[in-house]
Design a protein around this motif. Structure first.
Motif, short mmCIF file in Angstrom:
data_model
loop_
_atom_site.label_atom_id
_atom_site.label_comp_id
_atom_site.label_asym_id
_atom_site.label_seq_id
_atom_site.Cartn_x
_atom_site.Cartn_y
_atom_site.Cartn_z
N UNK A 103 26.80 29.53 37.74
CA UNK A 103 25.92 30.13 39.13
C UNK A 103 27.06 31.20 39.35
N UNK A 104 26.82 31.64 41.43
CA UNK A 104 27.49 32.83 41.50
C UNK A 104 28.94 32.67 41.95
N UNK A 105 29.12 31.25 42.22
CA UNK A 105 30.35 30.92 42.39
C UNK A 105 31.54 31.02 40.72
N UNK A 106 30.85 30.62 39.99
CA UNK A 106 31.81 30.78 38.76
C UNK A 106 31.58 32.24 39.01
N UNK A 107 30.60 33.24 38.63
CA UNK A 107 30.81 34.94 38.74
C UNK A 107 32.12 35.19 39.94
N UNK A 108 32.30 34.53 40.94
CA UNK A 108 33.09 35.22 41.82
C UNK A 108 34.72 34.97 41.42
N UNK A 109 34.24 33.81 41.05
CA UNK A 109 35.97 32.81 40.38
C UNK A 109 36.53 33.66 38.88
N UNK A 113 40.52 40.38 38.55
CA UNK A 113 41.51 40.91 39.42
C UNK A 113 43.07 40.79 39.09
N UNK A 114 43.14 39.63 39.20
CA UNK A 114 45.06 39.17 39.33
C UNK A 114 45.25 39.68 37.85
N UNK A 115 44.09 39.44 36.52
CA UNK A 115 45.33 39.80 35.53
C UNK A 115 45.25 41.23 35.24
N UNK A 116 44.67 42.50 36.20
CA UNK A 116 44.68 43.62 36.18
C UNK A 116 45.68 43.88 36.78
N UNK A 117 46.01 43.23 38.07
CA UNK A 117 47.19 42.95 39.00
C UNK A 117 49.08 43.42 37.91
N UNK A 118 48.54 42.55 36.75
CA UNK A 118 49.84 41.36 36.10
C UNK A 118 49.98 42.87 34.52
N UNK A 119 48.76 43.44 34.12
CA UNK A 119 49.29 44.30 33.41
C UNK A 119 48.93 45.69 33.43
N UNK A 162 38.26 41.47 45.14
CA UNK A 162 38.03 42.49 43.47
C UNK A 162 37.83 43.82 44.32
N UNK A 163 38.77 44.44 44.32
CA UNK A 163 39.38 45.93 44.12
C UNK A 163 38.92 46.90 42.57
N UNK A 164 38.78 46.03 41.52
CA UNK A 164 38.43 46.92 40.47
C UNK A 164 37.28 48.28 41.00
N UNK A 165 38.01 49.58 39.87
CA UNK A 165 36.40 50.44 40.21
C UNK A 165 35.54 50.38 39.52
N UNK A 166 34.14 49.95 39.81
CA UNK A 166 32.44 50.03 39.04
C UNK A 166 32.27 50.90 38.94
N UNK A 167 31.99 51.38 37.11
CA UNK A 167 31.27 51.88 36.83
C UNK A 167 29.64 51.30 36.99
N UNK A 168 28.63 51.97 37.43
CA UNK A 168 27.53 51.56 37.73
C UNK A 168 26.63 51.99 36.42
#
Length: 308
Positions: free
Chosen positions: A162-168, A174-180, A209-215
């Motif tokens: 559920x929601x916990x899995x989505x946020x994890x 987000x962490x991957x974005x910071x190392x790529x 979670x600061x990734x840009x969001x494209x809606x």
């Protein structure tokens, strides 16, 4: 879906759409499939130069068709972003082959990396995180990697954690974005209400979670068409907007247009400096030509502003 020789109108509609939505629609992207793209005579007559075009990879579509569509769009000057659905990719060898073919035959350096809507994986991968952590995109020098977001939930993920899995999962991305070195963003499923998706975006910010969001928003289409796609794609509570419209006989026969939704998003953005939506991604459920023409008309700056 898309029409040959689709002519754009010469005048924009009156009212707040004439220029008021230009900022919100600036830089929008659009999604196509190989079979619908094949019906379009000339994308350059429909889309602004440099538009990012996602190519949806539906299970069963041959990779040859995907690469050929990507090559055509790339030659025409568009930024091409094919889908890489984890659950239809057998193993790292296949993933590396797809990346090499997109690069070598279509000059592609961007990807939407997602799990895919297949219930049972065909091979080693079941999540977008596994594709990302393979390191193959980074080693190939991909400059942009987008991931999927589901403001109203996702049946595949909701059934497992559920929601916990989505946020994890989003925190991992987000962490991957910071190392790529690649630029990353979240592109979402389409929705029909502004407030819930904006609240979702603000919650992501609160979670770090600061990734840009494209809606994602659905382009103009018949109401019956939208209802069919919305149910099939698992659109959540905002489906009530369509259901309410279906109860109004005066609106039932009129094509749906997302103009009011985009205007509401624009108003929220103007009023809130922390507005979490970076740009829009268009799903042409009623046809590529109809969606591209609507976007052009709604995003047109008025003549008086052009001459300022």
């Amino acid at each position: 879906m898309a029409l040959l020789n689709f002519r754009r109108k010469d005048t924009a509609p009156a009212g707040p759409s004439t220029g008021a939505l230009a900022a919100m629609l600036a830089g929008h992207s659009i999604e196509v499939m190989p079979r619908t793209a094949a019906k379009v005579e000339d994308f350059r007559a429909l889309l602004p130069q440099g538009t990012r075009v996602y190519i949806a990879h539906i299970d069963g579509t041959p990779i040859d068709e995907m690469v050929a569509t990507a090559a055509r769009l790339s030659r025409d000057g568009f930024a091409v972003m094919p889908h890489f659905p984890a659950r239809i990719i057998a193993d790292a060898t296949m993933l590396a082959d797809w990346i090499a073919r997109y690069q070598g035959e279509a000059d592609v350096r961007e990807a939407l990396v997602l799990a895919g809507g297949v219930a049972n994986p065909v091979g080693d991968f079941e999540s977008s995180m596994q594709l990302l952590e393979s390191g193959l995109f980074d080693r190939a020098g991909f400059t942009r990697l987008h991931v999927a977001g589901h403001p109203e939930g996702n049946r595949d993920i909701d059934a497992d954690g559920g929601d916990r899995s989505v946020m994890e999962a989003l925190r991992w991305k987000q962490a991957f974005a910071e190392r790529t070195d690649a630029e990353m963003a979240i592109v979402t499923q389409f929705a029909f209400e502004a407030a819930p998706v904006v609240a979702w975006g603000k919650r992501l910010r609160a979670e770090g979670i600061a990734l840009p969001i494209h809606l994602g928003i659905a382009g103009p289409a018949k109401l019956q068409t939208l209802l069919k796609f919305a149910i099939a794609c698992g659109v959540g509570p905002s489906l009530r907007v369509l259901q309410k419209r279906a109860m109004d006989v005066t609106k039932l026969v009129m094509p749906y247009e997302p103009t009011e939704l985009v205007a509401e998003l624009q108003a929220m953005k103007a009023a809130d400096p922390d507005f979490p939506i970076a740009q829009l991604h268009l799903f042409p459920l009623g046809g590529i030509g109809a969606t591209a023409t609507w976007a052009t008309e709604q995003g047109r700056v008025p003549a008086e502003r052009d001459s300022a």
